[in-house]
Design a protein around this motif. Structure first.
Motif, PDB file in Angstrom:
ATOM      1  N   TYR A  70      -5.277  -6.049  11.428  1.00  0.00           N
ATOM      2  CA  TYR A  70      -4.320  -7.155  11.431  1.00  0.00           C
ATOM      3  C   TYR A  70      -4.378  -7.932  10.110  1.00  0.00           C
ATOM      4  O   TYR A  70      -3.347  -8.212   9.495  1.00  0.00           O
ATOM      5  CB  TYR A  70      -4.607  -8.089  12.607  1.00  0.00           C
ATOM      6  N   TYR A  71      -5.574  -8.260   9.658  1.00  0.00           N
ATOM      7  CA  TYR A  71      -5.702  -9.036   8.435  1.00  0.00           C
ATOM      8  C   TYR A  71      -5.270  -8.243   7.208  1.00  0.00           C
ATOM      9  O   TYR A  71      -4.687  -8.798   6.275  1.00  0.00           O
ATOM     10  CB  TYR A  71      -7.126  -9.567   8.268  1.00  0.00           C
ATOM     11  N   TYR A  72      -5.524  -6.935   7.191  1.00  0.00           N
ATOM     12  CA  TYR A  72      -5.023  -6.114   6.090  1.00  0.00           C
ATOM     13  C   TYR A  72      -3.499  -6.050   6.122  1.00  0.00           C
ATOM     14  O   TYR A  72      -2.852  -6.064   5.078  1.00  0.00           O
ATOM     15  CB  TYR A  72      -5.618  -4.700   6.131  1.00  0.00           C
ATOM     16  N   LEU A  73      -2.924  -5.981   7.312  1.00  0.00           N
ATOM     17  CA  LEU A  73      -1.463  -5.967   7.421  1.00  0.00           C
ATOM     18  C   LEU A  73      -0.870  -7.268   6.877  1.00  0.00           C
ATOM     19  O   LEU A  73       0.154  -7.252   6.194  1.00  0.00           O
ATOM     20  CB  LEU A  73      -1.036  -5.746   8.874  1.00  0.00           C
ATOM     21  N   LEU A  74      -1.519  -8.393   7.138  1.00  0.00           N
ATOM     22  CA  LEU A  74      -1.052  -9.662   6.578  1.00  0.00           C
ATOM     23  C   LEU A  74      -1.091  -9.629   5.053  1.00  0.00           C
ATOM     24  O   LEU A  74      -0.161 -10.101   4.387  1.00  0.00           O
ATOM     25  CB  LEU A  74      -1.915 -10.824   7.089  1.00  0.00           C
ATOM     26  N   ILE A  76      -0.903  -6.968   3.168  1.00  0.00           N
ATOM     27  CA  ILE A  76       0.144  -6.048   2.719  1.00  0.00           C
ATOM     28  C   ILE A  76       1.514  -6.720   2.773  1.00  0.00           C
ATOM     29  O   ILE A  76       2.334  -6.547   1.871  1.00  0.00           O
ATOM     30  CB  ILE A  76       0.094  -4.745   3.537  1.00  0.00           C
ATOM     31  N   ARG A  77       1.751  -7.506   3.800  1.00  0.00           N
ATOM     32  CA  ARG A  77       3.019  -8.247   3.861  1.00  0.00           C
ATOM     33  C   ARG A  77       3.126  -9.240   2.710  1.00  0.00           C
ATOM     34  O   ARG A  77       4.211  -9.436   2.144  1.00  0.00           O
ATOM     35  CB  ARG A  77       3.125  -8.984   5.196  1.00  0.00           C
ATOM     36  N   LEU A  78       2.011  -9.844   2.339  1.00  0.00           N
ATOM     37  CA  LEU A  78       1.992 -10.760   1.200  1.00  0.00           C
ATOM     38  C   LEU A  78       2.294 -10.013  -0.098  1.00  0.00           C
ATOM     39  O   LEU A  78       3.073 -10.482  -0.933  1.00  0.00           O
ATOM     40  CB  LEU A  78       0.623 -11.431   1.133  1.00  0.00           C
ATOM     41  N   LEU A  79       1.694  -8.845  -0.259  1.00  0.00           N
ATOM     42  CA  LEU A  79       1.975  -8.023  -1.446  1.00  0.00           C
ATOM     43  C   LEU A  79       3.452  -7.630  -1.502  1.00  0.00           C
ATOM     44  O   LEU A  79       4.072  -7.681  -2.562  1.00  0.00           O
ATOM     45  CB  LEU A  79       1.099  -6.770  -1.437  1.00  0.00           C
ATOM     46  N   ALA A  80       4.004  -7.238  -0.355  1.00  0.00           N
ATOM     47  CA  ALA A  80       5.417  -6.851  -0.308  1.00  0.00           C
ATOM     48  C   ALA A  80       6.318  -8.033  -0.661  1.00  0.00           C
ATOM     49  O   ALA A  80       7.315  -7.877  -1.366  1.00  0.00           O
ATOM     50  CB  ALA A  80       5.771  -6.307   1.073  1.00  0.00           C
ATOM     51  N   ARG A  81       5.955  -9.214  -0.202  1.00  0.00           N
ATOM     52  CA  ARG A  81       6.742 -10.413  -0.533  1.00  0.00           C
ATOM     53  C   ARG A  81       6.703 -10.665  -2.036  1.00  0.00           C
ATOM     54  O   ARG A  81       7.714 -10.960  -2.664  1.00  0.00           O
ATOM     55  CB  ARG A  81       6.205 -11.633   0.202  1.00  0.00           C
ATOM     56  N   ARG A  82       5.517 -10.512  -2.626  1.00  0.00           N
ATOM     57  CA  ARG A  82       5.387 -10.726  -4.076  1.00  0.00           C
ATOM     58  C   ARG A  82       6.182  -9.682  -4.858  1.00  0.00           C
ATOM     59  O   ARG A  82       6.776  -9.992  -5.889  1.00  0.00           O
ATOM     60  CB  ARG A  82       3.904 -10.679  -4.463  1.00  0.00           C
ATOM     61  N   LEU A  83       6.208  -8.444  -4.358  1.00  0.00           N
ATOM     62  CA  LEU A  83       6.953  -7.381  -5.025  1.00  0.00           C
ATOM     63  C   LEU A  83       8.450  -7.447  -4.729  1.00  0.00           C
ATOM     64  O   LEU A  83       9.218  -6.668  -5.287  1.00  0.00           O
ATOM     65  CB  LEU A  83       6.414  -6.016  -4.577  1.00  0.00           C
ATOM     66  N   GLU A  94       2.201  -3.208  16.829  1.00  0.00           N
ATOM     67  CA  GLU A  94       1.359  -3.373  18.007  1.00  0.00           C
ATOM     68  C   GLU A  94      -0.033  -3.890  17.668  1.00  0.00           C
ATOM     69  O   GLU A  94      -0.811  -4.189  18.557  1.00  0.00           O
ATOM     70  CB  GLU A  94       1.248  -2.060  18.802  1.00  0.00           C
ATOM     71  N   ILE A  95      -0.339  -4.009  16.381  1.00  0.00           N
ATOM     72  CA  ILE A  95      -1.617  -4.578  15.985  1.00  0.00           C
ATOM     73  C   ILE A  95      -1.620  -6.037  16.405  1.00  0.00           C
ATOM     74  O   ILE A  95      -0.729  -6.804  16.083  1.00  0.00           O
ATOM     75  CB  ILE A  95      -1.837  -4.438  14.461  1.00  0.00           C
ATOM     76  N   ARG A  96      -2.620  -6.392  17.151  1.00  0.00           N
ATOM     77  CA  ARG A  96      -2.704  -7.746  17.700  1.00  0.00           C
ATOM     78  C   ARG A  96      -3.545  -8.651  16.827  1.00  0.00           C
ATOM     79  O   ARG A  96      -4.449  -8.211  16.137  1.00  0.00           O
ATOM     80  CB  ARG A  96      -3.343  -7.698  19.098  1.00  0.00           C
ATOM     81  N   ARG A  97      -3.237  -9.937  16.930  1.00  0.00           N
ATOM     82  CA  ARG A  97      -4.051 -10.921  16.257  1.00  0.00           C
ATOM     83  C   ARG A  97      -5.431 -10.943  16.906  1.00  0.00           C
ATOM     84  O   ARG A  97      -5.585 -10.525  18.046  1.00  0.00           O
ATOM     85  CB  ARG A  97      -3.395 -12.286  16.387  1.00  0.00           C
ATOM     86  N   PRO A  98      -6.437 -11.438  16.208  1.00  0.00           N
ATOM     87  CA  PRO A  98      -7.780 -11.479  16.783  1.00  0.00           C
ATOM     88  C   PRO A  98      -7.874 -12.258  18.085  1.00  0.00           C
ATOM     89  O   PRO A  98      -8.734 -11.977  18.911  1.00  0.00           O
ATOM     90  CB  PRO A  98      -8.612 -12.158  15.697  1.00  0.00           C
ATOM     91  N   ASP A  99      -6.954 -13.212  18.301  1.00  0.00           N
ATOM     92  CA  ASP A  99      -6.983 -13.972  19.550  1.00  0.00           C
ATOM     93  C   ASP A  99      -6.211 -13.273  20.674  1.00  0.00           C
ATOM     94  O   ASP A  99      -6.059 -13.811  21.766  1.00  0.00           O
ATOM     95  CB  ASP A  99      -6.445 -15.388  19.345  1.00  0.00           C
TER      96      ASP A  99
END
Length: 102
Positions: A70-74, A76-83, A94-99
């Motif tokens: 989940y945290y790596y996906l976040l 990657i989304r940040l990298l995609a936003r920057r690009l 379907e990757i769930r947050r830690p909570d």
């Protein structure tokens, strides 16, 4: 002679949150960068394609905990936003947050 790519400068405009969150994103982005560079010889995110990031998600995160994925996906989304890329990773929705929340 070229200077090494500075991920911190690259992400500076899109990094938000606490210091710990920013440091986690930087650490993970550097790991993503090194893995893609080793496998695909793409030294900077400017040369990445969606398939490179999908490869990282599918092969390098296999066996990791759900919260790590989940945290790596976040990141990657940040990298995609920057690009400024419209990358969407539906298979990973379907990757769930830690909570446990979606």
């Amino acid at each position: 002679m070229s200077k090494p790519f500075d991920m911190e400068v690259f992400l500076a405009g899109v990094l938000t949150g606490s210091r710990a969150t920013r440091q986690r994103h930087l650490r993970q982005a550097k790991i993503i960068q090194v893995d893609i560079a080793e496998r695909w010889q793409r030294e900077t995110p400017w040369g990445w394609q969606r398939k490179h990031v999908v490869w990282f998600l599918e092969h390098r995160l296999k066996g990791r905990s759900g919260s790590s994925q989940y945290y790596y996906l976040l990141t990657i989304r940040l990298l995609a936003r920057r690009l400024e890329k419209p990358w969407v990773f539906n298979r990973y929705q379907e990757i769930r947050r830690p909570d446990g929340r979606p």
